[in-house]
Design an enzyme around this catalytic site. Sequence first.
Site, PDB file in Angstrom:
ATOM      1  N   CYS A 158      18.500  57.608  18.420  1.00  0.00           N
ATOM      2  CA  CYS A 158      19.438  56.823  19.234  1.00  0.00           C
ATOM      3  C   CYS A 158      20.443  56.048  18.382  1.00  0.00           C
ATOM      4  O   CYS A 158      21.606  55.906  18.752  1.00  0.00           O
ATOM      5  CB  CYS A 158      18.664  55.850  20.115  1.00  0.00           C
ATOM      6  N   ASP A 208      17.856  51.475  24.001  1.00  0.00           N
ATOM      7  CA  ASP A 208      17.835  50.716  25.252  1.00  0.00           C
ATOM      8  C   ASP A 208      18.135  49.228  25.122  1.00  0.00           C
ATOM      9  O   ASP A 208      18.985  48.691  25.831  1.00  0.00           O
ATOM     10  CB  ASP A 208      16.458  50.860  25.918  1.00  0.00           C
ATOM     11  N   CYS A 249      18.568  58.972  24.542  1.00  0.00           N
ATOM     12  CA  CYS A 249      17.929  59.901  25.488  1.00  0.00           C
ATOM     13  C   CYS A 249      18.920  60.379  26.559  1.00  0.00           C
ATOM     14  O   CYS A 249      19.682  59.599  27.118  1.00  0.00           O
ATOM     15  CB  CYS A 249      16.729  59.243  26.136  1.00  0.00           C
ATOM     16  N   GLU A 292       6.778  49.579  29.037  1.00  0.00           N
ATOM     17  CA  GLU A 292       7.158  50.634  29.972  1.00  0.00           C
ATOM     18  C   GLU A 292       5.977  51.579  30.179  1.00  0.00           C
ATOM     19  O   GLU A 292       5.188  51.813  29.265  1.00  0.00           O
ATOM     20  CB  GLU A 292       8.359  51.428  29.445  1.00  0.00           C
ATOM     21  N   SER A 302      10.238  53.291  32.244  1.00  0.00           N
ATOM     22  CA  SER A 302      11.343  53.939  31.557  1.00  0.00           C
ATOM     23  C   SER A 302      12.332  54.429  32.600  1.00  0.00           C
ATOM     24  O   SER A 302      11.965  54.698  33.747  1.00  0.00           O
ATOM     25  CB  SER A 302      10.823  55.129  30.748  1.00  0.00           C
TER      26      SER A 302
END
Length: 536
Positions: free
Chosen positions: A29, A103, A174, A424, A450
């Site tokens: 990421c 995230d 993702c 999560e 998630s």
Amino acid sequence: MFKAIGFTDTDLAKPIIGVANTWIETMPCNFHLRRLSAKVKEGIRAAGGTPMEFNTIAISDGETMGTEGMRASLVSRELIADSIELVCRGQMFDAVVCVVGCDKTIPAAAMALARTNLPGLVLYGGTITAGNFRGKDVTIQDVFEAVGANAAGKISDQDLHDLENVACPGAGACGGQYTANTMSTVMEMIGISPMGFNSVPAMDLQKDEIAAECGRVVMNCLKDGIRPRDVMTRPAFENAIAGVAASGGSTNAVLHLLAIAREAGVDLEIDDFQTVSERTPLLADLKPSGRFVAADMHRAGGIRLLTRRLLDGKMLDGNALTVTGRQIGEEATEAKETPDQDVIAPLNKPLKKTGGLVILKGNLAPEGCVAKISGHERLEHRGPARVFDCEEDAMAAVTGKKIKGGDVVVIRNEGPKGGPGMREMLSVTGAIVGEGLGQSVALLTDGRFSGATHGLMAGHVSPEAALGGPIAAVRDGDMIRFDVKQRLLEVEVSSDALRERMKNWKAPQPRYATGVFAKYGALVASASQGAITRPR
């Protein structure tokens, strides 16, 4: 001291622009952000500023999923925001560009900008390309669900290994409309990222050009006096919620937007998400519930096209300011729709008449909880509770075939304080789907999900168990009822009986007595308040 590291009098006579880089060598990421950060600095220099780069930490949600390490994820949001704020205040930068990927780095950057109110913007590193497994596009979601399928004996160890090898083909976050791409959408819709910048995929050559262009944008913000709190207004937050609802985005957006709003001094409550979602159609056919990935949406017309759709339907405030100095309505007029695309539905044929976010309340969640209903889920479920005091126990029950159709899996003591860190539950929810129970089992938790989670799942149940919320009183076999149309989540136990059960309840001892987790657990607020940390 600046001269000791190579800066000249000419450099130091110019505005000093911080470049907050969330690069880390532990996940795809953020792995490519050194390259993008270098381009941002080139753009700042070309626009007349002097860039100074600094780093933050980052934690991968996907890699830590289902482990003790996942407790670090939400905690990292606060630490990243703190570090950006500290460096900006300490070094007295004139403006800042935040380069983000996974995230928590995205909302953390917006929180830091809201705190400091320095002219600045957020640049998202972009989405990963979809993997290809035997002719089918796949993402990390498919791997988590394959774990459950493997445990159920539906696919072989070799099949799982082969899928694992191709699901993530390179750098980028993702690929579905999971939390990273949802928050990327939020940043464009709220106006703190230039429209059209974030949705360009990570390894697209255009991303370098966009990164350099951020230099010009941030210097214009500085020159024109555009500050984050001028952009992140109440109408902008409602626009962002509409973007989440219309794209089938992650339930984590509720948590993060509440947190950003509190840092920006904007009055936003959990019920506002229900209000906006009810008036917003679901238009984007994106994973986890849809067919396409974020890169497909970019090729179809991107966030600009989605924004234009919503503006045409009078579902956005087109007058909201963005960091480019233009209103969001002006930005949306430049949308270009790819002929015959079917990723973003037309207004007159939405995938669903209302958005995917649903706020449920009831005697199990007096402060509310969040579900994502993208059109394929059941709207009602009634079944016996299967209660677990941590995620690991629930996962063992699912993979051990101890969960049956009709059950309601209850996972508690995983909230912001009780976790600590509000893990999560993708490992569990993915395994439930992989076991073939996705259409017959429901789940609720004071933890999080998630963005890849789908099915009838309610998270952020508030108050959490560690605060003495009603979820702490649920017992195995209690009948629990979901009624999405009535916005209801309840346990069929009388109020008197629940109070009686709680008489002997004692708050659990913190899992960590010292260090960052202990500090976080002591300072964190309820999920219904965005799980921000506050001085006591």
